[in-house]
Design an enzyme around this catalytic site. Structure first.
Site, mmCIF file in Angstrom:
data_model
loop_
_atom_site.group_PDB
_atom_site.id
_atom_site.type_symbol
_atom_site.label_atom_id
_atom_site.label_comp_id
_atom_site.label_asym_id
_atom_site.label_seq_id
_atom_site.Cartn_x
_atom_site.Cartn_y
_atom_site.Cartn_z
ATOM 1 N N GLY A 1 0.477 -1.148 -0.103
ATOM 2 C CA GLY A 1 0.353 0.066 0.006
ATOM 3 C C GLY A 1 1.156 1.373 -0.229
ATOM 4 N N PRO A 2 -0.020 2.329 -0.399
ATOM 5 C CG PRO A 2 -1.343 3.798 -0.383
ATOM 6 C CD PRO A 2 -0.633 2.925 -0.078
ATOM 7 C CE LYS B 1 3.569 -0.155 3.534
ATOM 8 N NZ LYS B 1 3.439 1.178 3.249
ATOM 9 C CB THR B 2 6.484 -0.146 10.011
ATOM 10 O OG1 THR B 2 6.691 0.264 8.506
ATOM 11 C CG2 THR B 2 7.153 -0.375 11.152
ATOM 12 C CB SER C 1 -5.911 3.204 -15.689
ATOM 13 O OG SER C 1 -5.131 4.120 -14.918
ATOM 14 C CE LYS D 1 -6.715 3.720 -10.915
ATOM 15 N NZ LYS D 1 -6.997 3.331 -12.139
ATOM 16 N N GLY E 1 2.685 5.519 4.606
ATOM 17 C CA GLY E 1 2.193 6.584 5.708
ATOM 18 C C GLY E 1 0.691 5.945 6.078
ATOM 19 C CB VAL E 2 -1.311 3.241 4.960
ATOM 20 C CG1 VAL E 2 -2.031 4.142 3.695
ATOM 21 C CG2 VAL E 2 -0.585 2.066 4.281
#
Length: 808
Positions: A374-375, A380-381, A698, A741, A377-378
């Protein structure tokens, strides 16, 4: 043991007695081992085999003569005819003595060389017919023969000296012999030659040839003896030095004991032995550790090798071979911990609770390999840390970004200076357990060069079927990684090698909605920044409306890192006021936020009105930092049919533009233009932010809609965004990253999104509150997109198929 005195006879008398002996044509034969009897040789023999004893007795009862022949294989107790050499020596039995064990000790003198003509008798002993080999008369000694004799004497003296066998009596005899053949026999009988070499000397009849053969063998033996003596000398010197060092070391230790000082090295060895005895590890590891400890004990403490072995043993004792932490298998407690640290992320939490449930029912289950994609700052860590906390396990984080050396994973071999294990075993050593939550960040950013490919080394680490025998180059022993819970993170999965991606369970983390960011800020970010700034919670008041303003006007991201930075900036400014004597509370609202953060950095996308502007369309794109809006502008200018593309478009987007133009040309009747129209205009398609490279599959329907709008002169309806790829015949193809999106559209207050019909199944992954705010329009064909964006289009007929006839 001595011979009987009654049998003793002086050699001089015996020599005179044997001069006139007549040697018969048949004699008893005795086989001898490990010795070749030469002329004039007097030798004691121990006789133990029954046949040999019978042969000696027969010789004693007749003329005291015996044929001595050497056997080829000394290990055979009952040699056959083929096991004996043909040439031997007729010898006289001088003395015999019966030993208590039944054997005979016989002293014999060689008289004449002879060859076996035939075997007359085999039992109870051998009797053979012989042909005497007469020694040729001694020729006149030439210069060459004299040189050979001197060479033989000198080499014999050197060899005897090197072997420690030199005696003055022997050298006197050798120096007084003037006959070449007799010198060759004497030297050959006193050298420790192989049986085959001695037999070859015996069978050589010509004295000069025999002497030359002995000289060649002496030269070879001299070289061997010289090297052997050097080796023995070096070994003795090394042994002497080692003994001297040992005695000196013992004296130093004795002095230390007298002074009350302890022997640190011996104490260290004993401490290592005690630790090794207590350490739990597999049998093969403990066996190797004990072997290395024995090596260390034999080494000098200041030796460089001792340092390497000591460090190796330290790793044996530090690695958690069988040390595991106890899992928290209470699912309710684990769910509370996950909810306490993270908001949302229901799919990930559900997956962790499933693993704990399986673990509770089956303690031997292997650790899963999960990849959070994922991007930035979401979370993950931080999610990996929350998982470790929920399971009661240790947590270790390893960053793989930019790693290019395979040894970082597998370690260095101990032959290199400064060698050490790889980062995997280093991490396990630091946490002290063999079942931690092991997070590998940025697995999509691993490099490779001449030092190896780390991603290939990770294939074994991240394979549950193989990692139970993971072998590090430094330890060179299998280590079980099957209990480790590996979690990897990536911004994108298309850069991860296929075999490596296949070993992982990918869980997609998308960006957060405005409401989710507001909750996260209230629950996690703001309290943390208030604490780090040193102010009290009551000294700052910040409501949800202000947080939404910060999210929408001061941050533009899928994650929450910039949001936390903005909140940290507000808290620091409040901290300064408190430090200057202010008491608060300080209220931050929509009207006062600019005093703390300055003017808004991002304006809402709805300010860019597309109504009344033909050729301007809003598309949706996916990037590593989440979803983004893509503004595509198209202008139609007088020209010669050229297609101009600007905005740093990649190859895929350029192909999409070509497909869009071909589709519009096929719809010229719908557009109300003649086919020749496209040859009289130039079409310019531009994607703003030209400094940023753009590519992806896309943007096809967006470009086609923009081109259709520019040619027809109709503007796209307000508040519509779209994503999808288009074919030459107008079919709309599916895309990826739909949730990201959709979030990008929501951030811009766009409530209508056109998507490919095949992506309708992906809507279940979008949160329900997000689906309530956005209306999705699934489409199969480009005509549906035109109707949704530009209004009702007239019906058109399909072009008539025409057959093409071949010209004659």
């Amino acid at each position: 043991m001595e011979f009987d005195d009654s049998l003793s006879t002086s050699m001089g008398d015996f020599g005179e007695q044997t001069q006139d002996l007549e040697i018969p044509e048949s004699l008893p034969m005795m086989a001898v081992r490990d010795v070749v009897v030469f002329n004039y040789m007097i030798i004691p023999l121990f006789v133990g085999r029954p046949g040999s004893i019978e042969a000696v007795n027969d010789g004693l009862n007749n003329n005291k003569l015996l044929m001595l022949v050497t056997q080829k294989d000394p290990t055979k107790d009952d040699p056959d005819e083929k096991d004996l050499y043909e040439v031997g020596m007729v010898s006289m039995i001088m003395r015999t003595l019966k030993l208590p064990d039944g054997r005979l000790k016989v002293l014999v003198q060689a008289l004449s060389k002879a060859k076996i003509r035939s075997f007359l008798q085999k039992k109870p002993f051998y009797r053979v017919a012989i042909d005497l080999i007469e020694e040729p008369e001694t020729p006149e000694v030439t210069v060459e023969t004299e040189a050979l004799m001197r060479t033989v004497r000198e080499h014999t003296e050197k060899i005897m000296s090197l072997r420690g066998l030199l005696s003055s009596d022997l050298m006197m005899i050798i120096n007084n012999i003037e006959e070449p053949g007799r010198l060759a026999d004497l030297v050959g009988s006193n050298l420790r030659l192989k049986i085959s070499e001695s037999q070859k000397i015996l069978e050589t009849v010509d004295p000069s040839e025999r002497l030359r053969l002995v000289a060649d063998l002496l030269h070879k033996e001299l070289e061997v003896s010289t090297v052997q003596a050097k080796i023995q000398s070096d070994a003795k010197e090394e042994m002497s030095r080692s003994q001297r060092e040992y005695f000196l070391r013992e004296q130093i230790q004795a002095l230390k004991r007298e002074l009350g000082d302890e022997d640190g090295y011996s104490q260290e060895i004993e401490d290592l032995r005690k630790q090794l005895r207590k350490k739990k590890m597999p049998k093969y590891a403990k066996k190797e550790a004990r072997k290395q400890l024995r090596r260390l004990e034999m080494m000098h403490p200041d030796a460089s090798e001792a340092t390497i072995v000591r460090t190796y043993l330290d790793w044996f004792l530090d690695l958690p071979w069988r040390q595991s932490s106890t899992d928290v298998l209470d699912l309710k407690v684990a769910a509370e911990v996950l909810d306490e640290d993270h908001y949302g992320l229901d799919r990930i939490k559900e997956r962790i609770l499933e693993y704990l449930a399986v673990r509770k029912l089956n303690a031997d289950t292997k650790g899963p390999i999960i990849c959070f994609s994922g991007p930035p700052g979401v979370g993950k860590t931080s999610l990996g840390q929350a998982i470790a906390k929920a399971m009661g396990r240790k947590f270790y984080r390893l960053s793989l970004g930019g790693m290019r050396d395979e040894a970082e994973i597998r370690g260095h071999r101990r032959t290199y200076i400064g060698a050490m294990p790889g980062r995997i075993l280093q991490g396990l050593k630091s946490v002290g357990t063999n079942n931690p939550v092991f997070m590998m960040d940025e697995i999509d950013k691993i490099g490779d060069d001449y030092r190896g490919d780390p991603s290939s080394a990770l294939l074994e680490v991240l394979d549950p079927e193989q990692n139970n025998t993971f072998s590090d180059h430094y330890m060179n022993l299998p280590f079980d990684l099957s209990k480790v819970m590996f979690i990897t993170t990536a911004n994108r999965t298309d850069t991860i090698p296929g075999p490596l991606l296949d070993r992982m369970e990918v869980i997609q983390l998308s960006g957060y909605t405005l409401e989710e960011k507001t909750v996260i800020a209230n629950k996690f970010l703001l309290p943390r920044q208030i604490k780090e700034s040193g102010i009290k919670p009551g000294q700052l008041k910040l409501d949800d409306a202000t947080l939404e303003t910060i999210v929408s006007k001061y941050t533009h991201e899928a994650g929450v890192r910039n949001l936390e930075r903005a909140l940290g900036k507000v808290c620091r400014k409040i901290a300064r006021k408190v430090a200057e004597g202010g008491r608060g509370p300080y209220v931050v609202s929509d009207k006062t936020i600019e005093k703390y953060l300055g003017p808004p950095k991002y304006m809402p996308e709805e300010d860019l009105d597309t109504s009344g502007q033909p050729g301007l369309v809003i598309g949706l794109a996916w990037t590593e930092v989440g979803g983004e809006l893509l503004h595509i502008e198209t202008s139609v200018l007088p020209g010669k049919g050229k297609l101009l593309l600007t905005g740093q478009l990649g190859e895929v987007m350029k192909e999409s533009a070509q497909a869009a133009l071909s589709y519009c040309r096929s719809r010229n009747k719908v557009l109300g233009v003649e086919p020749e129209y496209f040859d009289t205009v130039d079409i310019h398609i531009h994607v703003p932010a030209g400094a940023i490279p753009k590519d992806g599959p896309s943007a096809g329907i967006t470009m086609t809609t923009a081109l259709f709008s520019a040619i027809s002169g109709k503007a796209v309806k307000r508040g519509i965004a779209m994503t999808g790829e288009v074919t030459l015949r107008g079919r709309v193809l599916p895309i990826g990253g739909l949730k990201d999106k959709a979030l990008a559209a929501l951030r811009a207050d766009i409530t209508k999104v056109i998507i490919p019909e095949e992506n309708q199944k992906d809507l279940v992954e979008i949160p329900e509150e997000l689906r309530k705010k956005i209306t999705f329009f699934p489409v199969k064909h480009m005509d549906e997109v035109i109707e949704l964006t530009l209004g009702k289009i007239p019906k058109h007929k399909e072009p008539v198929k025409q057959s093409v006839k071949a010209e004659k």
